[in-house]
Design a protein around this motif. Sequence first.
Motif, PDB file in Angstrom:
ATOM      1  N   ILE A 103      38.039  37.326  94.268  1.00 10.13           N
ATOM      2  CA  ILE A 103      38.191  36.197  94.914  1.00 10.13           C
ATOM      3  C   ILE A 103      38.804  34.991  93.749  1.00 10.13           C
ATOM      4  N   ASP A 104      39.671  34.258  94.375  1.00  4.42           N
ATOM      5  CA  ASP A 104      40.466  33.598  93.427  1.00  4.42           C
ATOM      6  C   ASP A 104      39.648  31.972  93.389  1.00  4.42           C
ATOM      7  N   MET A 105      38.978  31.869  92.104  1.00  5.25           N
ATOM      8  CA  MET A 105      38.132  30.718  92.175  1.00  5.25           C
ATOM      9  C   MET A 105      38.840  29.216  92.574  1.00  5.25           C
ATOM     10  N   GLU A 148      30.926  35.635  82.097  1.00  4.75           N
ATOM     11  CA  GLU A 148      31.156  36.954  82.309  1.00  4.75           C
ATOM     12  C   GLU A 148      30.401  37.466  83.601  1.00  4.75           C
ATOM     13  N   CYS A 149      29.345  36.627  83.954  1.00  3.15           N
ATOM     14  CA  CYS A 149      28.586  36.921  85.283  1.00  3.15           C
ATOM     15  C   CYS A 149      29.528  37.093  86.489  1.00  3.15           C
ATOM     16  N   MET A 150      30.583  36.217  86.286  1.00  2.00           N
ATOM     17  CA  MET A 150      31.488  36.024  87.520  1.00  2.00           C
ATOM     18  C   MET A 150      32.690  37.120  87.576  1.00  2.00           C
ATOM     19  N   ASN A 158      41.629  34.337  86.685  1.00  2.17           N
ATOM     20  CA  ASN A 158      40.136  33.366  86.728  1.00  2.17           C
ATOM     21  C   ASN A 158      39.707  33.701  85.081  1.00  2.17           C
ATOM     22  N   ARG A 159      39.635  35.155  85.114  1.00  2.00           N
ATOM     23  CA  ARG A 159      39.024  35.568  83.772  1.00  2.00           C
ATOM     24  C   ARG A 159      39.472  35.129  82.653  1.00  2.00           C
ATOM     25  N   ASP A 160      41.043  34.918  82.680  1.00  2.00           N
ATOM     26  CA  ASP A 160      41.782  34.684  81.648  1.00  2.00           C
ATOM     27  C   ASP A 160      41.431  32.970  81.374  1.00  2.00           C
ATOM     28  N   GLU A 161      41.276  32.255  82.447  1.00  2.00           N
ATOM     29  CA  GLU A 161      40.939  30.857  82.226  1.00  2.00           C
ATOM     30  C   GLU A 161      39.709  30.713  81.541  1.00  2.00           C
TER      31      GLU A 161
END
Length: 297
Positions: A64-66, A208-210, A218-221
């Motif tokens: 999913i793209d936040m 980290e839960c996401m 999104n993780r990089d953001e």
Amino acid sequence: CVGCVWCLFFSVNLENTEKQINEQKEALENIISFWIEYQKHLDNILSLVNVLENEIKMSVEILIDMNSINIMEENVNKFQFKVDTAKQFLNKLESCIKNIKCIDSKSTLDNQAIKIKQKLESYQNSIDKCLERIKHLKEMKKEFNISFEKANKLIKELNNKLKSIETTQSAGKKSIQNSQSDLGIMKNLNKQLEESQQLVNDTVSKGECMYPDITMENRDEIRSKVKLLRLACENLNDECGNITKTIENILVQKSSFDESCNQIQNWLHETEEKFNECKKIKRNSIIDKKTPNTPNT
């Protein structure tokens, strides 16, 4: 007569045959009608099922793209509507099959309906999981943002307090007598710094839960935001340690200075007493010399 009997016999048989023919005709007409209805509902449901299969794979069973999570939620709800529509077609299809099996018990049309039902159940399961993931991510994003803002706000407040002490110390506006007060303030800042570190750790945990359900971008953001927060906290910790050491050194110097002053004051006091004693002895000696001796009688 025999001829009348045969006429009656053939008349009854003809009537029975005609009745059977009509019954068979009606049954065939019903089967044809049910089959046409079956085929109609089957075409409707198969077109939906085939479209849903691609849409589910391409738009639901993905990361999913936040940044577009609301749009994704809208799309998933549209897929839910299509699945609900397909379920309605399936109910009608199963009704047709039931009618056909009443006439032809050996019909295997229900096998097709079972396969379609299994597919729809699979799609429904994917949609339910996706909506659950979306709900979870929205909650976690909200908690992450709250935690991030709390940590960021506290770090800024502590940084401003630290700069205030640092500025007055470097400018020499604080007297040595106030250094003890500054040290007390720094100890309190250190406690608040521990609180900010806990907030940073909490923010990292919520981010980290996401990770399992969001895109790499999104993780990089999240990692970038957390990295800046950690760096600010570490810099603040280093500055706090440096200023604390500076104040402690000032207090040590003050203690050494006070000790030296006390030694000098004691020496001056002792020297003054000795000097005064010497003056007194000398004055008495002079007085004794000036006093004439009394003659003997």
